[in-house]
Scaffold this motif. Structure first.
Motif, mmCIF file in Angstrom:
data_model
loop_
_atom_site.group_PDB
_atom_site.id
_atom_site.type_symbol
_atom_site.label_atom_id
_atom_site.label_comp_id
_atom_site.label_asym_id
_atom_site.label_seq_id
_atom_site.Cartn_x
_atom_site.Cartn_y
_atom_site.Cartn_z
ATOM 1 N N LEU A 90 0.766 -1.030 0.025
ATOM 2 C CA LEU A 90 -0.167 0.133 -0.081
ATOM 3 C C LEU A 90 0.890 1.224 -0.055
ATOM 4 N N GLY A 91 1.911 1.214 0.716
ATOM 5 C CA GLY A 91 2.912 2.252 0.686
ATOM 6 C C GLY A 91 3.586 2.648 -0.337
ATOM 7 N N ALA A 92 3.870 1.686 -1.299
ATOM 8 C CA ALA A 92 4.414 1.800 -2.579
ATOM 9 C C ALA A 92 3.347 2.196 -3.562
ATOM 10 N N LEU A 93 2.209 1.884 -3.353
ATOM 11 C CA LEU A 93 1.209 2.361 -4.367
ATOM 12 C C LEU A 93 1.048 3.872 -4.090
ATOM 13 N N ARG A 94 1.117 4.067 -2.880
ATOM 14 C CA ARG A 94 0.953 5.558 -2.780
ATOM 15 C C ARG A 94 2.052 6.452 -2.912
ATOM 16 N N ARG A 95 3.445 5.981 -2.833
ATOM 17 C CA ARG A 95 4.665 6.524 -3.436
ATOM 18 C C ARG A 95 4.554 6.618 -5.178
ATOM 19 N N LEU A 104 -4.550 8.098 -3.634
ATOM 20 C CA LEU A 104 -4.813 6.748 -2.833
ATOM 21 C C LEU A 104 -4.986 7.150 -1.409
ATOM 22 N N ARG A 105 -5.919 6.922 -0.614
ATOM 23 C CA ARG A 105 -6.335 7.084 0.694
ATOM 24 C C ARG A 105 -6.661 6.087 1.660
ATOM 25 N N ILE A 106 -6.311 6.106 2.701
ATOM 26 C CA ILE A 106 -6.683 4.883 3.580
ATOM 27 C C ILE A 106 -7.445 5.565 4.979
ATOM 28 N N VAL A 107 -8.376 4.774 5.138
ATOM 29 C CA VAL A 107 -8.994 4.933 6.540
ATOM 30 C C VAL A 107 -8.876 3.645 7.391
ATOM 31 N N ALA A 108 -8.303 3.919 8.351
ATOM 32 C CA ALA A 108 -7.818 2.543 9.061
ATOM 33 C C ALA A 108 -8.682 2.513 10.461
ATOM 34 N N GLY A 109 -8.628 1.471 11.142
ATOM 35 C CA GLY A 109 -9.673 1.415 12.376
ATOM 36 C C GLY A 109 -8.777 0.770 13.467
ATOM 37 N N GLY A 110 -8.793 -0.620 13.289
ATOM 38 C CA GLY A 110 -8.319 -1.285 14.440
ATOM 39 C C GLY A 110 -6.736 -1.338 14.856
ATOM 40 N N PRO A 111 -6.171 -1.170 16.202
ATOM 41 C CA PRO A 111 -5.077 -1.261 16.594
ATOM 42 C C PRO A 111 -4.106 -2.120 15.890
ATOM 43 N N GLY A 112 -4.516 -3.446 15.516
ATOM 44 C CA GLY A 112 -3.610 -4.192 14.810
ATOM 45 C C GLY A 112 -3.350 -3.795 13.247
ATOM 46 N N VAL A 113 -4.215 -3.277 12.575
ATOM 47 C CA VAL A 113 -4.093 -2.595 11.406
ATOM 48 C C VAL A 113 -3.274 -1.225 11.537
ATOM 49 N N GLU A 114 -3.544 -0.465 12.429
ATOM 50 C CA GLU A 114 -2.789 0.693 12.583
ATOM 51 C C GLU A 114 -1.109 0.416 12.954
ATOM 52 N N ARG A 115 -0.991 -0.672 13.709
ATOM 53 C CA ARG A 115 0.375 -1.061 14.117
ATOM 54 C C ARG A 115 1.081 -1.517 12.853
ATOM 55 N N ALA A 116 0.448 -2.454 11.977
ATOM 56 C CA ALA A 116 1.045 -2.857 10.786
ATOM 57 C C ALA A 116 1.739 -1.688 9.914
ATOM 58 N N LEU A 117 0.510 -0.516 9.898
ATOM 59 C CA LEU A 117 1.110 0.478 8.994
ATOM 60 C C LEU A 117 2.181 1.386 9.873
ATOM 61 N N GLU A 118 2.256 1.483 11.158
ATOM 62 C CA GLU A 118 3.190 2.058 11.884
ATOM 63 C C GLU A 118 4.465 1.317 11.860
ATOM 64 N N VAL A 119 4.662 0.204 11.563
ATOM 65 C CA VAL A 119 5.764 -0.638 11.764
ATOM 66 C C VAL A 119 6.486 -0.578 10.546
ATOM 67 N N THR A 120 5.745 -0.663 9.451
ATOM 68 C CA THR A 120 6.381 -0.480 8.071
ATOM 69 C C THR A 120 6.642 0.995 7.767
#
Length: 138
Positions: A90-95, A104-120
């Protein structure tokens, strides 16, 4: 088993465009919806976005990015899991979104999804939207 249903919103209402053979509507992992009033395509993820369904999901996202719209919004509010590999992609598509491609926009929700976005390191590439409406209106 994964399943995809394509939703298209028209002025007269919402219509399902058939899911593939043997696929069940109640077991879908994501749906694509075209919001004609805002010229956006929404790809909504439900459940887990992991290696088993990633290729099919990104084919849907690629088709959405090739559509004549202003923005593609990935709705991750109902996602229970986002693999690190999917987050990186998703980050590569955004770049790579340049020129004539939709935003390209993201609406995130749960902590697990947010954590994956943060860690990467992908979270910083996408503005935070407090709701789907703010993402569509941005």
């Amino acid at each position: 088993m994964s399943a995809i249903s394509l939703l298209r919103e028209h002025a007269e209402g919402v219509h399902l465009n058939g899911s593939g053979p043997g696929r069940r509507r109640d077991n879908r992992l994501w749906a694509q919806r075209v919001d004609r009033r805002r010229e956006c395509v929404v790809v909504r993820v439900e459940g887990e976005l992991d290696a088993a369904v990633s290729a099919e999901f990104f084919e849907t996202v690629d088709r959405a990015l090739q559509s004549p719209c202003d923005a593609v919004v990935i709705d991750l509010r109902a996602a229970r899991f986002l693999s690190l590999r999917a987050a990186v992609r998703l980050g590569a598509l955004r770049r790579d979104a340049v020129g004539g491609r939709p935003d390209l926009r993201i609406v995130a929700g749960g902590p697990g999804v947010e954590r994956a976005l943060e860690v990467t390191g992908v979270r910083s590439l996408f503005p935070r939207y407090s709701s789907m409406r703010t993402a569509l209106d941005a």
